[in-house]
Design a protein around this motif. Structure first.
Motif, PDB file in Angstrom:
ATOM      1  N   ILE A   1       6.003   4.359   2.186  1.00 32.25           N
ATOM      2  CA  ILE A   1       4.821   4.046   1.383  1.00 32.25           C
ATOM      3  C   ILE A   1       3.650   4.938   1.770  1.00 32.25           C
ATOM      4  O   ILE A   1       3.667   5.614   2.807  1.00 32.25           O
ATOM      5  CB  ILE A   1       4.416   2.564   1.551  1.00 32.25           C
ATOM      6  N   HIS A   2       2.632   4.905   0.919  1.00 31.26           N
ATOM      7  CA  HIS A   2       1.357   5.525   1.278  1.00 31.26           C
ATOM      8  C   HIS A   2       0.648   4.581   2.239  1.00 31.26           C
ATOM      9  O   HIS A   2       0.619   3.362   2.026  1.00 31.26           O
ATOM     10  CB  HIS A   2       0.507   5.734   0.032  1.00 31.26           C
ATOM     11  N   PRO A   3       0.054   5.100   3.326  1.00 26.26           N
ATOM     12  CA  PRO A   3      -0.601   4.204   4.304  1.00 26.26           C
ATOM     13  C   PRO A   3      -1.651   3.293   3.685  1.00 26.26           C
ATOM     14  O   PRO A   3      -1.822   2.150   4.126  1.00 26.26           O
ATOM     15  CB  PRO A   3      -1.239   5.186   5.300  1.00 26.26           C
ATOM     16  N   ASP A   4      -2.338   3.760   2.647  1.00 27.85           N
ATOM     17  CA  ASP A   4      -3.364   2.934   2.007  1.00 27.85           C
ATOM     18  C   ASP A   4      -2.786   1.742   1.260  1.00 27.85           C
ATOM     19  O   ASP A   4      -3.516   0.810   0.889  1.00 27.85           O
ATOM     20  CB  ASP A   4      -4.200   3.775   1.038  1.00 27.85           C
ATOM     21  N   HIS A   5      -1.482   1.759   1.022  1.00 30.45           N
ATOM     22  CA  HIS A   5      -0.835   0.695   0.248  1.00 30.45           C
ATOM     23  C   HIS A   5      -0.234  -0.403   1.117  1.00 30.45           C
ATOM     24  O   HIS A   5       0.459  -1.279   0.601  1.00 30.45           O
ATOM     25  CB  HIS A   5       0.263   1.282  -0.642  1.00 30.45           C
ATOM     26  N   ALA A   6      -0.488  -0.352   2.409  1.00 25.43           N
ATOM     27  CA  ALA A   6       0.153  -1.293   3.333  1.00 25.43           C
ATOM     28  C   ALA A   6      -0.078  -2.764   2.965  1.00 25.43           C
ATOM     29  O   ALA A   6       0.860  -3.563   3.022  1.00 25.43           O
ATOM     30  CB  ALA A   6      -0.304  -1.019   4.767  1.00 25.43           C
TER      31      ALA A   6
END
Length: 388
Positions: free
Chosen positions: A53-58
């Protein structure tokens, strides 16, 4: 052979329209990513499933994965699909699988047959992709607005995921391409490293959600899957006792008396909980939360309703509608109706349009007419997969 799955979910999904990234959007009541992960869990031969995933989507990912077993902690992807897949492959290096399937998070309808064929093809050939015969004529566009000659579609295929490989083969191929992230799928990475890539039959239902129109079609697909529509009812009553408020539908309402009960005595949420449990034949609220158990003394009834909703989801279903009728002389329900609807919708994880709250009196007849207590009737409608 031990097989792990990498689910690539690091993109922004801009072509799907405004809103959160498409892999986290709800589809039939469950996030697209969750549906995709669930499609692999428990399949023969599958050991682990790893989201990238994108880290901002955690936070969105954590919500989508809640309660799933067999899913590894997500790893951060890169700026391109190649970089994200490479990050996933490296994350498996300490305990490497024999085979790895690489799948797009935006393909939630991957079938058991496709998963089994992908594993078998990787074991046999080392590198393989699902492919579909083209049914449409393909044309090149030369001068704007006019078609030119097209290729012979007989030798062309559209390629899907999961693409499957021997783990060491595809990891080495990705390492060789590090810093040159210009290829659109993992088959191309394998080919660039000199490997032949086999094909196996794809599945027309294994569509990729890309545009807003794709989501409309996908919702129709889910609706057809959830063809078992069930309704059930619930009823609850509590007597008035000492206090300065009552809790109805999860909302605290000032009143000159309280309601007596082992929990917070929320007759609305209790009735709704029993109605939901009835749709899946799972007993009643007393079976799941016995009043003899001290841990439920004074408990907030939103726990009970959330538990019933979770059981419906665990059965593969979704809540389609909740309806409650409050029966009392006082307090007045009208001023609190919308707050109750909003709270019920929040607990159940459904839209406000799927919740109804009504109120009536018993024309001063019976225990509610004598203002001795409050009663509530409820009904619930759910959609479940059809099982004979």
């Amino acid at each position: 052979m031990r097989t792990d799955v990498i689910v690539v979910a690091a993109g922004s999904g801009q072509r799907a329209g405004d809103g959160i990234p498409k892999q986290f959007r709800p589809l039939g009541g469950r996030a697209v990513l969750r549906r995709t992960l669930e499609a692999f869990l428990g399949r023969p031969g599958i050991r682990h499933v790893l989201p990238v995933i994108h880290p901002d989507h955690a936070p969105w990912c954590a919500e989508a994965m809640a309660g799933l077993e067999g899913v590894l902690a997500p790893v951060a992807g890169g700026a391109t699909r190649q970089a994200s897949v490479r990050a996933g492959l490296e994350a498996l290096a300490d305990d490497p699988p024999d085979l790895v399937l690489i799948h797009d998070a935006a393909r939630p309808f991957v079938s058991a047959r496709l998963v089994a064929d992908a594993i078998a093809a990787a074991e046999r050939h080392g590198a393989a992709v699902p492919a579909l015969v083209l049914v449409d004529t393909i044309k090149a566009v030369g001068e704007p607005g006019f078609v030119g000659a097209g290729p012979d579609r007989g030798g062309l295929r559209s390629v899907q995921t999961p693409q499957s490989f021997r783990y060491e083969l595809i990891r080495a191929a990705h390492r060789a391409r590090a810093g040159a992230d210009d290829l659109t799928d993992d088959a191309a990475v394998a080919e660039a490293a000199g490997h032949r890539v086999a094909t196996f039959p794809g599945d027309p239902a294994n569509t990729k959600l890309t545009t807003p129109e794709d989501f409309v079609t996908a919702e129709r697909h889910v609706a057809l899957e959830l063809a078992d529509v069930r309704s059930a009812t619930g009823f609850d009553v509590h007597a008035f006792g000492p206090g300065d408020h009552v809790v109805l539908g999860g909302v605290r309402i000032p009143h000159q008396q309280g309601l007596s009960g082992h929990s917070d005595a929320d007759v609305v949420l209790h009735a709704l909980t029993d109605a939901l449990l009835g749709t899946i034949g799972s007993g009643d609220i007393g079976h799941h939360f016995p009043p003899s158990d001290p841990q439920w003394k004074g408990a907030s009834s939103d726990l009970f309703l959330a538990h019933a909703v979770a059981l419906v989801k665990a059965a593969g279903g979704l809540v389609a509608h909740l309806d409650a009728t409050v029966i009392c002389e006082a307090p007045k329900i009208g001023p609190h109706r919308e707050a109750m609807r909003e709270r019920i919708a929040q607990i159940a994880g459904i839209s406000l349009a799927r919740v109804s709250v009504k109120a009536t009196t018993s024309e001063k007849l019976g225990f509610t007419g004598r203002r001795e207590g409050i009663a509530a009737m409820a009904s619930a409608t759910v959609r479940l997969p059809w099982i004979d």
